[in-house]
Motif scaffolding. Sequence first.
Motif, PDB file in Angstrom:
ATOM      1  N   MET A 250      74.914  38.299 -33.271  1.00  0.00           N
ATOM      2  CA  MET A 250      76.304  38.508 -34.197  1.00  0.00           C
ATOM      3  C   MET A 250      76.500  40.139 -34.276  1.00  0.00           C
ATOM      4  O   MET A 250      77.688  40.632 -34.116  1.00  0.00           O
ATOM      5  CB  MET A 250      76.064  38.129 -35.614  1.00  0.00           C
ATOM      6  N   ASN A 251      75.373  40.650 -34.174  1.00  0.00           N
ATOM      7  CA  ASN A 251      75.714  42.276 -34.203  1.00  0.00           C
ATOM      8  C   ASN A 251      75.801  42.918 -32.961  1.00  0.00           C
ATOM      9  O   ASN A 251      75.179  44.018 -32.661  1.00  0.00           O
ATOM     10  CB  ASN A 251      74.550  43.036 -34.895  1.00  0.00           C
ATOM     11  N   LYS A 252      76.116  42.088 -31.830  1.00  0.00           N
ATOM     12  CA  LYS A 252      76.380  42.846 -30.534  1.00  0.00           C
ATOM     13  C   LYS A 252      77.779  43.496 -30.341  1.00  0.00           C
ATOM     14  O   LYS A 252      78.650  43.005 -29.811  1.00  0.00           O
ATOM     15  CB  LYS A 252      76.168  41.843 -29.522  1.00  0.00           C
ATOM     16  N   VAL A 253      78.218  44.688 -31.344  1.00  0.00           N
ATOM     17  CA  VAL A 253      79.265  45.274 -31.195  1.00  0.00           C
ATOM     18  C   VAL A 253      79.397  46.141 -30.126  1.00  0.00           C
ATOM     19  O   VAL A 253      78.591  46.771 -29.855  1.00  0.00           O
ATOM     20  CB  VAL A 253      79.477  45.893 -32.456  1.00  0.00           C
ATOM     21  N   ALA A 254      80.360  45.908 -29.276  1.00  0.00           N
ATOM     22  CA  ALA A 254      80.523  46.550 -28.308  1.00  0.00           C
ATOM     23  C   ALA A 254      81.149  48.183 -28.542  1.00  0.00           C
ATOM     24  O   ALA A 254      81.802  48.389 -29.585  1.00  0.00           O
ATOM     25  CB  ALA A 254      81.896  46.145 -27.280  1.00  0.00           C
ATOM     26  N   THR A 255      80.459  49.065 -27.699  1.00  0.00           N
ATOM     27  CA  THR A 255      80.634  50.254 -28.433  1.00  0.00           C
ATOM     28  C   THR A 255      81.168  51.094 -27.082  1.00  0.00           C
ATOM     29  O   THR A 255      81.268  50.823 -26.141  1.00  0.00           O
ATOM     30  CB  THR A 255      79.350  51.048 -28.880  1.00  0.00           C
TER      31      THR A 255
ATOM     32  N   ALA B  36      79.638  53.383 -25.655  1.00  0.00           N
ATOM     33  CA  ALA B  36      78.659  53.761 -24.476  1.00  0.00           C
ATOM     34  C   ALA B  36      78.672  52.707 -23.531  1.00  0.00           C
ATOM     35  O   ALA B  36      77.674  53.032 -22.645  1.00  0.00           O
ATOM     36  CB  ALA B  36      77.501  53.983 -25.273  1.00  0.00           C
TER      37      ALA B  36
ATOM     38  N   LYS C 286      78.288  52.935 -19.746  1.00  0.00           N
ATOM     39  CA  LYS C 286      77.252  53.621 -19.041  1.00  0.00           C
ATOM     40  C   LYS C 286      76.098  52.639 -18.435  1.00  0.00           C
ATOM     41  O   LYS C 286      75.524  52.941 -17.532  1.00  0.00           O
ATOM     42  CB  LYS C 286      76.128  54.456 -20.214  1.00  0.00           C
TER      43      LYS C 286
ATOM     44  N   ALA D  97      61.569  76.608  -8.907  1.00  0.00           N
ATOM     45  CA  ALA D  97      60.851  76.950 -10.184  1.00  0.00           C
ATOM     46  C   ALA D  97      61.487  78.080 -10.743  1.00  0.00           C
ATOM     47  O   ALA D  97      61.706  78.158 -12.066  1.00  0.00           O
ATOM     48  CB  ALA D  97      59.553  77.372 -10.044  1.00  0.00           C
TER      49      ALA D  97
ATOM     50  N   GLY E 103      65.050  77.499 -12.062  1.00  0.00           N
ATOM     51  CA  GLY E 103      64.604  76.317 -13.474  1.00  0.00           C
ATOM     52  C   GLY E 103      64.005  77.059 -14.791  1.00  0.00           C
ATOM     53  O   GLY E 103      64.837  76.906 -15.932  1.00  0.00           O
ATOM     54  N   ASN E 104      63.139  78.090 -14.540  1.00  0.00           N
ATOM     55  CA  ASN E 104      62.623  78.643 -15.677  1.00  0.00           C
ATOM     56  C   ASN E 104      61.732  79.909 -15.179  1.00  0.00           C
ATOM     57  O   ASN E 104      60.618  79.418 -14.962  1.00  0.00           O
ATOM     58  CB  ASN E 104      61.836  77.669 -16.692  1.00  0.00           C
TER      59      ASN E 104
ATOM     60  N   GLU F  27      60.652  82.403 -16.663  1.00  0.00           N
ATOM     61  CA  GLU F  27      59.146  82.816 -17.451  1.00  0.00           C
ATOM     62  C   GLU F  27      58.298  81.951 -17.311  1.00  0.00           C
ATOM     63  O   GLU F  27      56.962  82.391 -16.735  1.00  0.00           O
ATOM     64  CB  GLU F  27      59.442  83.022 -18.768  1.00  0.00           C
ATOM     65  N   ALA F  28      58.377  80.272 -17.422  1.00  0.00           N
ATOM     66  CA  ALA F  28      57.511  79.628 -16.877  1.00  0.00           C
ATOM     67  C   ALA F  28      56.934  79.686 -15.732  1.00  0.00           C
ATOM     68  O   ALA F  28      55.809  79.573 -15.250  1.00  0.00           O
ATOM     69  CB  ALA F  28      58.142  78.130 -17.322  1.00  0.00           C
TER      70      ALA F  28
ATOM     71  N   PRO G 270      69.867  61.203 -20.545  1.00  0.00           N
ATOM     72  CA  PRO G 270      69.242  61.898 -21.792  1.00  0.00           C
ATOM     73  C   PRO G 270      68.811  63.204 -21.587  1.00  0.00           C
ATOM     74  O   PRO G 270      68.513  63.341 -20.363  1.00  0.00           O
ATOM     75  CB  PRO G 270      68.290  60.860 -22.016  1.00  0.00           C
ATOM     76  N   HIS G 271      68.956  64.245 -22.486  1.00  0.00           N
ATOM     77  CA  HIS G 271      68.622  65.609 -22.563  1.00  0.00           C
ATOM     78  C   HIS G 271      69.168  66.323 -21.438  1.00  0.00           C
ATOM     79  O   HIS G 271      69.397  66.039 -20.579  1.00  0.00           O
ATOM     80  CB  HIS G 271      67.010  65.709 -22.239  1.00  0.00           C
TER      81      HIS G 271
END
Lengths: 327, 521
Positions: free
Chosen positions: A1-6, A8, A11, A202, A205-206, A208-209, A326-327
């Motif tokens: 019931m709660n499979k609302v398409a969004t 997202a 993706k 490296a 990318g960063n 200092e690291a 993500p991120h």
Amino acid sequence: MNKVATAAAPKKARGGSRIGRFLADNGALVGLFVLGLALFIATPDFLTGPNLLNIGIQASVIAVLAFGLTFVIVAAGIDLSVGSVAALSAMGSAWIFSEGSMPGWIALIGGLAIGALSGAVSGFAVAYGRLPSFIATLAMLSIARGLTLVISEGRPIGTAPEVSFLGGDLGVIPMPIIVLVVAGLVAAFILNFTVMGRYMYAVGGNKEAARLSGVPVRKVLVTVFTLSGLFAGLAGLLLSGRLDSAQPQAAVGYELDAIAAVVIGGASLAGGIGRISGTLVGALVLVVIRNGLNLLNVSSFWQQVVIGLVIAVAVGIDSLRRKNQPH
Amino acid sequence: MSDSTMSDNPGTDNPILTLDNVIKSFGPVTVIKGVTVNVYPGKVQVLLGENGAGKSTLIKMMAGVYQPDGGRILVDGKEVRLPDTNASEALGIATIHQELNLVGSMTVAENITMGRIPRRFGLVDRKKMREVAREALAMIGLDIDVDHKVAELGIARQQLVEIAKALSLDARMLILDEPTAALTKREIAALFSVVEDLRERGVGMVFISHHLDEIAAIGDSVSVLRDGEFVAEVPADTHEDELVRLMVGRSIEQQFPRRREYDGPDATLLEVNGLSTKGTINNVSFTVKAGEIVGLAGLVGAGRTEVIRAIAGVDPYASGSVRVRGKELPKSSIGAAIRAGVGHVPEDRKAHGLVLGAPVNENIGYATLSTTAKSGLVDRAGQRKRAEDVADKLRIRMHNLDQVVGSLSGGNQQKTVFARWIVANSSVLLLDEPTRGVDVGAKVEIYELMNAITAAGGAVVMVSSELPEVLGMSDRVLVMSGGHISGELNADDATQDAVMSLAVRDVQRDLEDKLMEDGHE
């Protein structure tokens, strides 16, 4: 019931098959194929042997410049001087041969050395002088162009036969294409297989690291700019070899094409990301568009508009794609 | 204040926001597997879970950064879609991130009115702008000069400015993402009194923290998550042990499992002699033996991090010497320190420890790239094998070695930094706040790792601002105060009171002056 398409939902298309992943990671390559297909349909002149060789020759100078620039951009820098350094290297090489009366092979190596040296100067200014690379190479852009004019007194100088050979043919294959392939393989080898190459990612990318992990950051910076200068020198020799003469106004504005090729190829100006294969595709995209528009008799004024749009769209798609992770 | 708002007893108020059975996946990985959370006006809803449990993904769905793949988001009982952060802000939902969204070079007033700067004849109306800002600050009782540059304020005040900014945008729900992580005790108390005020104003709040003691102090109800699943909703005054059990799915027997298992020869691995820098540290001397963990305690600003950085070769020092296994290290050479066996786990792993956009594999291998290389070429197979082994040993939770390290949870990121030095065979490990931002389960794993390192004959120096950790894990505690070592305590004599009295011994007056200054502004 709660499979609302969004919003997202689309993706989910990602992930999935290996091929889908490859295509998503190589958007520029897909673009190149689509472009090629469209031109193949639009004009019979596109997919012919001579035209393809022509594209290869035209791409060679931009691609070699862009290979060198890829090192710098991966390490989170920028090199605006590559066009000027190419011209200075070519002019210096021609001067060594014509005015200095040295053997042609010394002229060839001399040209490359001038490129590498110019790059190293920028590199030292960035690494030890703490100049932002934009500024250091903007200065080098002006200095190298100025020196080119000083050496040549504003006139073209004939190149050494060894340099002209780079612009000629080896059997049916034009030398510039061979140089392009070899330079690309060498650049990809450096980035992927050498310690210095991994350090570039490296640092980009960063910084200092990377430093805290024992990466010799300043040495890496000097190296990337030196390599960029060396590749620019090679591109300059290719360019002058084709014309059999070094022109004082050669390669003006080429740095922008080179930057465009690198970013269309998927590198990030923020550093840490970039591949030689991508850069090659980026250079080919630029050249194929120009070539195709020429074949279709589109004016060179409009070509510039189209190229600008392509850069914006290519990089836009790429950053949208990255944002959806993500991120 | 901390009486419970259980899910079966929502009280008279209706929730401002409800995540109803939401699901979220990234590619093939489902990170939120049907979680329901209610946020009520005037209540503080705590989200509790280990790193990677899904807390950040949940709040990003509340803020409109991510959209759920299943389930519903309700605001005031009506289903809504939050395609972006503008949508959530329009509904009065504001997030106070760990990394603050302020422009340091602009003033407090400019920051508070950012995006809606008052205008008069098309020009900035500075008078109105200051008024708006002052009103906003008054709402949380913060008295600072609105013309101050934000960068000049401490982190705690910046956070309050951000809260004021959200309130002046009519936020009625605040998401506080680890707001206390970077704050001192005193600043936390100030923040909590602001939270109290907001509670009375009927603002609903979501609160994330790794500090269990803060939950009872500030929360009303706690939603516990584990591996993306909803575990339980319990009152905020639930006992800490029970919270930990719910969170990690087992009870943690020993929070600080220090064992001394080294029985090799008695060797001094690290010897620091008369170390001084211009300004911060003054004549610091100590030694660390094989098999030993030495804690470096003290207040923030006592010079602990500076000592660590000087030993690791990161910063230069004016005088003194550092010896590793009797051999003197050259000044400020990170490379020489690494070759001598020094490994440095910096305080801020995101800024200084990791290349976040690079894969785990690469991040583990940076310190060994050149030492294992043959004629400048990377030993790719070997590097990968070593990374694989150490990742396995440290139980770094990831999909594979090619995953970018930035997408790992805090604890696993920290383990990646450790892994780099394990691969490099470092025998002297300098740990700066090794468990900051790391959840309970991973903390214990890191402590066990320190046990293993010392059992194998390594030496560890640990800087930590968490006293229980220093007391629980150190064999000896050095206390720093005002740039020098004010005392040394054996594990048996080291108590909170003993450490604190040494920590403030010489700086009490200085510190109070400083705090006065800070409070002035």
